[in-house]
Design a protein around this motif. Structure first.
Motif, PDB file in Angstrom:
ATOM      1  N   GLU A   1       4.766  -0.599 -17.419  1.00 21.65           N
ATOM      2  CA  GLU A   1       6.177  -0.860 -17.102  1.00 21.65           C
ATOM      3  C   GLU A   1       6.804  -1.708 -18.196  1.00 21.65           C
TER       4      GLU A   1
ATOM      5  N   GLU B   1       9.550   2.830  -5.283  1.00 23.16           N
ATOM      6  CA  GLU B   1       9.694   1.899  -4.157  1.00 23.16           C
ATOM      7  C   GLU B   1      11.131   1.907  -3.626  1.00 23.16           C
TER       8      GLU B   1
ATOM      9  N   TYR C   1      -1.320  -3.257  -3.232  1.00 21.78           N
ATOM     10  CA  TYR C   1      -1.934  -4.300  -4.059  1.00 21.78           C
ATOM     11  C   TYR C   1      -2.844  -5.186  -3.219  1.00 21.78           C
TER      12      TYR C   1
ATOM     13  N   GLU D   1       0.554   2.838  -7.975  1.00 16.17           N
ATOM     14  CA  GLU D   1       0.474   1.396  -8.237  1.00 16.17           C
ATOM     15  C   GLU D   1      -0.589   0.821  -7.325  1.00 16.17           C
TER      16      GLU D   1
HETATM   17  O1  AHR Z   1       3.764  -3.620 -10.839  1.00 20.40           O
HETATM   18  C1  AHR Z   1       4.729  -4.589 -10.632  1.00 20.40           C
HETATM   19  C2  AHR Z   1       5.755  -4.182  -9.589  1.00 20.40           C
HETATM   20  O2  AHR Z   1       5.150  -4.059  -8.349  1.00 20.40           O
HETATM   21  C3  AHR Z   1       6.429  -2.864  -9.818  1.00 20.40           C
HETATM   22  O3  AHR Z   1       7.501  -2.949 -10.673  1.00 20.40           O
HETATM   23  C4  AHR Z   1       6.896  -2.506  -8.452  1.00 20.40           C
HETATM   24  O4  AHR Z   1       7.007  -1.136  -8.268  1.00 20.40           O
HETATM   25  C5  AHR Z   1       5.874  -3.151  -7.541  1.00 20.40           C
HETATM   26  O5  AHR Z   1       6.456  -3.815  -6.497  1.00 20.40           O
END
Ligand code: AHR
Length: 667
Positions: free
Chosen positions: A49, A197, A263, A315
């Motif tokens: 990114e 997102e 995550y 992600e």
């Molecule tokens: O990876 C960092 C951020 O995490 C990304 O920009 C977003 O899509 C997610 O919330």
């Protein structure tokens, strides 16, 4: 004798715990005859990114930099990424994507506008790294580009033109512009994201509203030349299953992949600062990925049982507090043995779900979150996570071998998780790769594998491990956590493999050997030809023919469309047996207009569903010589019609399945 030997071996493992209470025992079965799905190499994808120092400093230094570069792109980073065979890279975001105007990043760099990165730290951006630079970077590292379109603040026209700029060789003002900027030929970008997102930073939308946008934007993302755009819609964040359900229900005809973001957070402390509690929590949270995939897959199965639509985990990774002294908006974190173990858990989960998960992009490539690489000016270091990707690259495009594992537990503070997780694959050379992870930071783990349908021969292995949970590589000590040769395995009687893994370790073993054929089917009075059933009806996807009454039944020589069609819209189900000349990996293909699917011995091998012009899909299966059940389903909805079923494998060159291989039961 053979049985007695196996029994004694198993017994000897069973008594080990009483001799050494420290060593955990797990058992597993690895059945090579059960392979069905290919591990799409895109599971090993990356995400870069425009955030912090991922692009600027991490990838791009500019052509005038003293740091060695190829037209502005760091040489050391390119070389490191080529080694791990990055298959796909996602750009420009992330949250950044839904505020990005692609036209800011084309043309002569000195003329590009100066903007502010409002997603990440409000830092100035000279737009030096734009579309052409990203595509050049992908070319240098040898991967496919995956571009995230802007559905949050950009217009339909802008996204439509971005696709055209990248993919069209037709006459238009947009292609003229590209030519003027020095790119005569289109790049042909296959993977495109429909926003990022959109339930959050991409526009705070409801799934219903987003589904409307997907249908609209996707309509204007055209295919140019031979390139078929693969569209990836925004899927859920974590366990928002309602999002999955609505988008699949309302918009599935408009995309080919649905994303999942998840995550493993521990953002109160930096990456290197944790106790065993921090270790346990991150691994436990990472293993949740399995549940998320299972649940999303079961929702997708309601609307897409043939698994045409890929789940794209674009992600994922670990997320800690930033490294002290760095910009909090830049998400820069170190990377330890804990991250290596988390990466291995995730990759095992993806491999084992490769029927649905066909792409994943770890966040992120350089200097952001769980990165492969850290840089500081001219310095570069490879992280433990990088080395896991290096170990696991053998799985790219190999066939997944199902593993059943009965793991010992790793317990901490009254909670338990499986100590060992694993995945396995069979590559085109006939080598079996077993990827193992011992998440327990305290105990070694002995795993006893029973090999089925495979006689193991020569084994080699590599291991990534460390003495301390927070061991990591630094610019001054870059080799603290790197893979080493692994010798902690034993093979008994060609069919029992015992692996002794150190605490907190990732082991990848490669084993040569011979595949054993599954028992052949017996067919009563086989005669050439297939049975078919013809159904009249209008569908957009393959119906469940078992629930319908056929309008006609008959026999037919092969998988051609029966001559007498009663109308434009109909379906056909063909059933019979295929006689294979040898044992090994067979690849079946279907080219059809509209949807089709192919089953061998009751298992879906090729899925080519949906209303479409001629599209080819293929699938591979490990099969023994002799008879196998074969079923093909097909439907035609308006316009052109076509059906071609192909085969390639031991003793069969790539060809249309000939009638001489097809049989039905005679009287
Ligand atoms: O990876 C960092 C951020 O995490 C990304 O920009 C977003 O899509 C997610 O919330």
């Amino acid at each position: 004798m053979k049985r007695l030997l196996l029994f004694l071996i198993t017994l000897s493992f069973a008594i080990v715990p009483s001799l050494s209470a420290q060593v955990n025992q797990s058992t597993a079965t690895l059945d090579v005859s059960k392979i069905r799905y290919k591990i799409n190499k895109n599971i090993y994808g990356q995400f870069s990114e425009n955030l912090g120092h991922c692009i600027y400093g991490g990838i791009w230094v500019g052509p005038n930099s003293p740091i060695p570069n190829i037209d502005g792109i760091r040489k050391d980073v390119v070389e490191a990424l080529r080694r791990i065979k990055v298959p796909v890279d996602r750009w420009p975001g992330g949250c950044f994507a839904d505020g990005y105007n692609w036209k800011d990043g084309i043309g002569p760099r000195r003329l590009r506008p100066k903007t502010t990165n409002t997603s990440w730290g409000n830092v100035p951006d000279d737009n030096a790294f734009g579309t052409a630079e990203f595509l050049e970077f992908c070319k240098l590292i040898g991967c496919q580009p995956y571009i995230t379109g802007n559905l949050g603040s950009g217009t339909v026209g802008e996204l439509s033109q971005w696709v055209e700029y990248c993919n069209s060789n037709d006459v238009s003002s947009i292609t003229e512009l590209r030519k003027k900027y020095g790119h005569a030929q289109a790049w042909g970008v296959k993977y495109w994201g429909l926003g990022n997102e959109s339930w959050g930073c991409g526009g705070n939308m409801t799934p219903e509203y987003y589904s409307d946008l997907v249908r609209r934007y996707s309509t204007f993302m055209k295919d140019y030349g031979k390139n078929r755009v693969f569209k990836i819609a925004v899927g859920p964040g974590g366990n928002d299953y309602n999002w999955t359900n609505v988008v699949m229900k309302d918009a599935r005809q408009s995309f080919d992949g649905l994303s999942l973001h998840y995550y493993s957070f521990a953002n109160e402390k930096p990456a290197t600062d944790f106790t065993q509690k921090g270790w346990f929590n991150i691994i436990q949270s990472t293993l949740q990925m399995n549940t998320l995939i299972n649940k999303n897959d079961s929702i997708m199965n309601i609307y897409d049982p043939g698994k045409r639509i890929a789940l794209v985990v674009d992600e994922y990774g670990t997320w800690y507090a930033v490294q002290p002294g760095t910009n909090p908006a830049f998400l820069y974190q170190q990377n330890t043995m804990r991250d290596a173990v988390a990466a291995s858990c995730n990759l095992n989960i993806f491999n084992n779900h490769c029927d649905r998960v066909r792409m994943a992009c770890i966040a992120q490539l350089v200097n952001v979150l769980q990165s492969m690489i850290l840089t500081d000016g001219p310095k570069m270091v490879l992280t433990p996570t990088y080395w896991v990707f290096d170990l696991y690259k053998v799985n790219q495009n190999a066939m997944m071998v199902p593993i059943k594992i009965n793991s010992a537990e790793y317990s901490f503070d009254g909670e338990s998780i499986p100590a060992v997780n694993a995945s396995a694959s069979l590559d085109s050379t006939g080598t079996v790769h077993v990827s193992l992870c011992n998440v327990d930071p305290n105990s070694p783990e002995v795993v006893t594998f029973r090999l089925e349908s495979f006689k193991g021969k020569k084994i080699s292995g590599r291991v990534l491990t460390a003495e301390k949970m927070n061991a990591h590589n630094t610019f001054d000590n870059p080799n603290a956590v790197v893979p080493k040769e692994f010798t902690g395995y034993r093979l008994d009687n060609d069919s029992v493999m015992t692996v002794t893994m150190p605490p907190m370790s990732v082991v990848v073993l490669s084993m040569g050997g011979t595949l054993e054929p599954p028992p052949p089917l017996k067919v009563k009075n086989p005669v050439e030809g297939l049975n078919y059933e013809y159904y009249q009806g209008t569908w957009q996807e393959l119906p469940n023919f078992a629930l319908l009454t056929p309008d006609r039944k008959g026999t037919i020589a092969d998988f051609t469309i029966p001559k007498q069609n009663s109308g434009q819209d109909f379906g056909v189900q063909y059933e019979g047996y295929i006689k294979l000349p040898g044992t090994g990996l067979y690849t079946f293909s279907l080219g059809s207009d509209d949807g089709s699917s192919l089953y061998i011995d009751g298992q879906l091998v090729v899925s080519n569903d949906g209303e479409h012009a001629v599209v080819f899909q293929s699938g591979t299966d490990y099969l023994g010589a002799g008879f196998h059940e074969i079923k093909v389903t097909y439907f035609q909805a308006g316009g052109g019609m076509d059906l071609v079923a192909g085969i390639e494998g031991p003793g069969v060159k790539r060809e249309r399945i000939p009638s001489s291989m097809l049989f039905r039961e005679g009287k």
